[in-house]
Write a protein that holds these residues in place. Structure first.
Motif, mmCIF file in Angstrom:
data_model
loop_
_atom_site.group_PDB
_atom_site.id
_atom_site.type_symbol
_atom_site.label_atom_id
_atom_site.label_comp_id
_atom_site.label_asym_id
_atom_site.label_seq_id
_atom_site.Cartn_x
_atom_site.Cartn_y
_atom_site.Cartn_z
ATOM 1 N N VAL A 150 -5.800 3.125 8.004
ATOM 2 C CA VAL A 150 -4.967 1.950 8.233
ATOM 3 C C VAL A 150 -4.344 1.526 6.907
ATOM 4 O O VAL A 150 -5.044 1.441 5.891
ATOM 5 C CB VAL A 150 -5.796 0.796 8.848
ATOM 6 N N ASP A 151 -3.048 1.273 6.922
ATOM 7 C CA ASP A 151 -2.331 0.818 5.735
ATOM 8 C C ASP A 151 -2.510 -0.692 5.640
ATOM 9 O O ASP A 151 -1.831 -1.456 6.326
ATOM 10 C CB ASP A 151 -0.864 1.198 5.833
ATOM 11 N N GLU A 152 -3.440 -1.105 4.803
ATOM 12 C CA GLU A 152 -3.786 -2.532 4.667
ATOM 13 C C GLU A 152 -2.635 -3.343 4.083
ATOM 14 O O GLU A 152 -2.538 -4.539 4.308
ATOM 15 C CB GLU A 152 -5.026 -2.689 3.790
ATOM 16 N N GLY A 153 -1.735 -2.703 3.340
ATOM 17 C CA GLY A 153 -0.648 -3.422 2.706
ATOM 18 C C GLY A 153 0.538 -3.667 3.609
ATOM 19 O O GLY A 153 1.495 -4.320 3.242
ATOM 20 N N ALA A 154 0.518 -3.132 4.803
ATOM 21 C CA ALA A 154 1.668 -3.263 5.709
ATOM 22 C C ALA A 154 1.634 -4.558 6.471
ATOM 23 O O ALA A 154 0.634 -5.155 6.692
ATOM 24 C CB ALA A 154 1.707 -2.091 6.680
ATOM 25 N N VAL A 200 0.514 -3.161 12.756
ATOM 26 C CA VAL A 200 -0.331 -2.457 11.797
ATOM 27 C C VAL A 200 0.181 -1.028 11.681
ATOM 28 O O VAL A 200 0.432 -0.372 12.689
ATOM 29 C CB VAL A 200 -1.801 -2.438 12.287
ATOM 30 N N LYS A 201 0.352 -0.556 10.442
ATOM 31 C CA LYS A 201 0.745 0.834 10.228
ATOM 32 C C LYS A 201 -0.525 1.651 10.027
ATOM 33 O O LYS A 201 -1.443 1.229 9.326
ATOM 34 C CB LYS A 201 1.646 0.973 9.006
ATOM 35 N N LYS A 218 0.032 -2.771 17.590
ATOM 36 C CA LYS A 218 -0.246 -4.208 17.520
ATOM 37 C C LYS A 218 -1.605 -4.477 16.909
ATOM 38 O O LYS A 218 -1.804 -5.471 16.226
ATOM 39 C CB LYS A 218 -0.146 -4.839 18.906
ATOM 40 N N SER A 219 -2.559 -3.583 17.174
ATOM 41 C CA SER A 219 -3.883 -3.696 16.560
ATOM 42 C C SER A 219 -4.490 -2.293 16.474
ATOM 43 O O SER A 219 -3.992 -1.358 17.088
ATOM 44 C CB SER A 219 -4.795 -4.628 17.361
#
Length: 77
Positions: free
Chosen positions: A73-77, A2-3, A48-49
């Motif tokens: 949080v970058d949901e598109g990553a 997760v980015k 990782k989370s």
């Protein structure tokens, strides 16, 4: 993975000398209408989370006594 981005800035009411310098300098450079400048920092990371991110911010990235943080949080990553 997760980015995420963590935006850290001084809490309201805490002296921000960098913000004050920017606010004073902008007028001297001919810019108008800018006020309440707060200067912070941005931390970009991959994890990782997102579960441990608040704890990481509280213990390492920010000083919770004088700084607020926001996790994006970058949901598109």
């Amino acid at each position: 993975m997760v980015k995420a981005r963590v935006l850290i800035r001084p809490k309201e009411g805490i002296l921000d000398p960098q913000g004050e310098a920017v606010e004073l300098a902008q007028a001297a450079l001919g810019f108008e209408g800018v006020s309440h400048v707060r200067v912070g920092r941005l931390v970009e990371l991959e994890a990782k989370s997102t579960d441990a991110l608040p704890d990481l911010c509280e213990k390492l990235l920010a000083n919770p006594l004088i700084e607020d943080y926001e996790i994006q949080v970058d949901e598109g990553a």
